[in-house]
Structure formats: C-alpha cells, structure tokens
Design an enzyme around this catalytic site. Structure first.
Site, PDB file in Angstrom:
ATOM      1  N   ASP A 100       0.823  -1.210   0.000  1.00 55.55           N
ATOM      2  CA  ASP A 100       0.000   0.000   0.000  1.00 55.55           C
ATOM      3  C   ASP A 100       0.856   1.260   0.000  1.00 55.55           C
ATOM      4  OD1 ASP A 100      -2.896   0.020  -0.160  1.00 55.55           O
ATOM      5  OD2 ASP A 100      -2.834  -1.426   1.463  1.00 55.55           O
ATOM      6  N   GLU A 158      -5.884   4.104  -1.273  1.00 53.56           N
ATOM      7  CA  GLU A 158      -4.674   3.390  -0.864  1.00 53.56           C
ATOM      8  C   GLU A 158      -4.077   4.028   0.388  1.00 53.56           C
ATOM      9  OE1 GLU A 158      -4.196   0.644  -1.988  1.00 53.56           O
ATOM     10  OE2 GLU A 158      -4.556   0.503  -4.137  1.00 53.56           O
ATOM     11  N   HIS A 200      -6.013   2.858   3.305  1.00 54.43           N
ATOM     12  CA  HIS A 200      -5.602   1.511   3.709  1.00 54.43           C
ATOM     13  C   HIS A 200      -4.343   1.574   4.577  1.00 54.43           C
ATOM     14  CE1 HIS A 200      -7.632   0.022  -0.277  1.00 54.43           C
ATOM     15  NE2 HIS A 200      -8.493   0.497   0.606  1.00 54.43           N
ATOM     16  N   TYR A 250      -3.747   0.189   8.439  1.00 52.57           N
ATOM     17  CA  TYR A 250      -2.648  -0.643   8.910  1.00 52.57           C
ATOM     18  C   TYR A 250      -1.969   0.002  10.120  1.00 52.57           C
ATOM     19  CZ  TYR A 250      -3.275  -3.034   4.428  1.00 52.57           C
ATOM     20  OH  TYR A 250      -3.805  -3.707   3.363  1.00 52.57           O
TER      21      TYR A 250
END
Length: 212
Positions: free
Chosen positions: A66, A96, A99, A103
């Site tokens: 990512d 992205e 994302h 994380y």
C-alpha cells in the site's frame, strides 16, 4: 499522453468506465477506525510464535504494497490528460492512503511497539522481492516516461492489485475462519472491496489498449 489539459468537465466522458470507477469508489467511503481491535490484540499476544510471525509478516507485506500504491497512482497524474481517468486515479490514491491509515491503526492497537514492526520491513528481503517487479516497472517508467513503458507498468499494477493483495487477504480470512483476528479481517474485507475496484480500473485500461 493526450494533447494537454485545460478544464475538468465530465459531460461527455470518452471513457465512461473511468467515471463509473469514481462513483463506485466514492460509494465505498468508510472510517479507518471503524472496528474495535481489542480482542484481536489479546489474541495476538496469546498466540504462539508461528501465528504471530505469519500474521505480522503478512501485515508488513500489505503495508509495503500500500505504500507503493498510495504514491504510485498520484505520481502518474501528470501524464493523464483525460479528466475522467484523472479523477479515478485521484480517488484510487486516496483509498490506498486510507488503507495505510488502517494498517497504522492495527499496529497501534495490536502491538506494544509498532515502530519495531515497521522497521523490520526494510530488513526483510522477501518483501522487497515480492513487489520488486512492480517497483522496477515504476522506476523504468519514471526514468523514461513514454507509452511503451507505461504499458508494462499498468500490467504490473494490475497483477499487484489483483493477485499479490489477494494472496494476503486469503491469509487474513483463514485466520478469521479459525476465530482469530476477526475484527482485522473485517478491515481486510473492506480493503478487498476497494482493491477489486482498482483491479477493474487497470483491467479497463488494458482492455481499451487492446481495442486500439
């Protein structure tokens, strides 16, 4: 690689699928901290070394992928002269980055020292090897930005989005089927929906080229 850009307008899109991609991505909006990871953190702490290794290594690979795609589509914007495709790439890059934020949320919620997990990524050659082809395709294009180098780049991205990401998701969903890290799996399910739209976008680009 068109004749240049002036106004952004969407009245008669040359590529309707590009504008459709924008709408589909926008409909996917979701917050990065939607699910509580407290139980997942407890399960990870109580897991054996093999389970922690698999989950953590997989997460590190996803962070690396990512990071590539969080920057990649945005870097290509200067070469896109169709406003609909430009809009789609802006959305793509935004998701992205979302994302990557997810994380980070996982790291800070599930690990006592997230920085250790992040620093280990650079020390794992297998992660760099896994995404080396896509990184090389980006480097080749930016060193010589011409259509001949854009084609293998989009194909490499298509493989990254449609294969590499989904291999990781399979691992995540397998844990969930065993009753482990189920909230994390909910995040990965959301991310997989987004990646499916990105695969469709790159596939439409490739199909358009095939049609001439």
């Amino acid at each position: 690689f068109g004749d240049g850009r002036f106004i952004q307008e969407f009245t008669q899109p040359k590529y309707p699928w590009a504008l459709k991609s924008v709408d589909q991505q926008e409909s996917q909006n979701w917050p990065f901290d939607e699910f509580n990871l407290q139980l997942d953190a407890a399960q990870l702490a109580a897991s054996n070394q093999a389970t922690r290794h698999i989950f953590t290594s997989n997460l590190q690979s996803q962070i690396a992928a990512d990071s590539i795609q969080g920057r990649g589509p945005a870097s290509l914007l200067q070469y896109i002269t169709d406003p609909n495709l430009e809009y789609a790439f802006v959305q793509w890059s935004r998701f992205e980055c979302l994302h990557s934020r997810v994380y980070t949320h996982m790291l800070t919620s599930m690990y006592p020292n997230p920085q250790i997990v992040l620093h280990m990524i650079d020390k794992k050659p297998e992660i760099h090897q896994r995404f080396g082809s896509c990184i090389k395709a980006y480097d080749t294009f930016f060193a010589d930005p011409k259509p001949e180098n854009l084609v293998p780049l989009i194909v490499a991205i298509n493989i990254l989005e449609g294969l590499s990401f989904y291999i990781s998701f399979i691992c995540n969903f397998s844990f969930a089927r065993m009753g482990k890290f189920e909230s994390a799996a909910k995040y990965f399910r959301q991310i997989s929906f987004d990646e499916r739209l990105h695969v469709a976008l790159t596939q439409n680009i490739i199909n358009t080229w095939k049609e001439g």
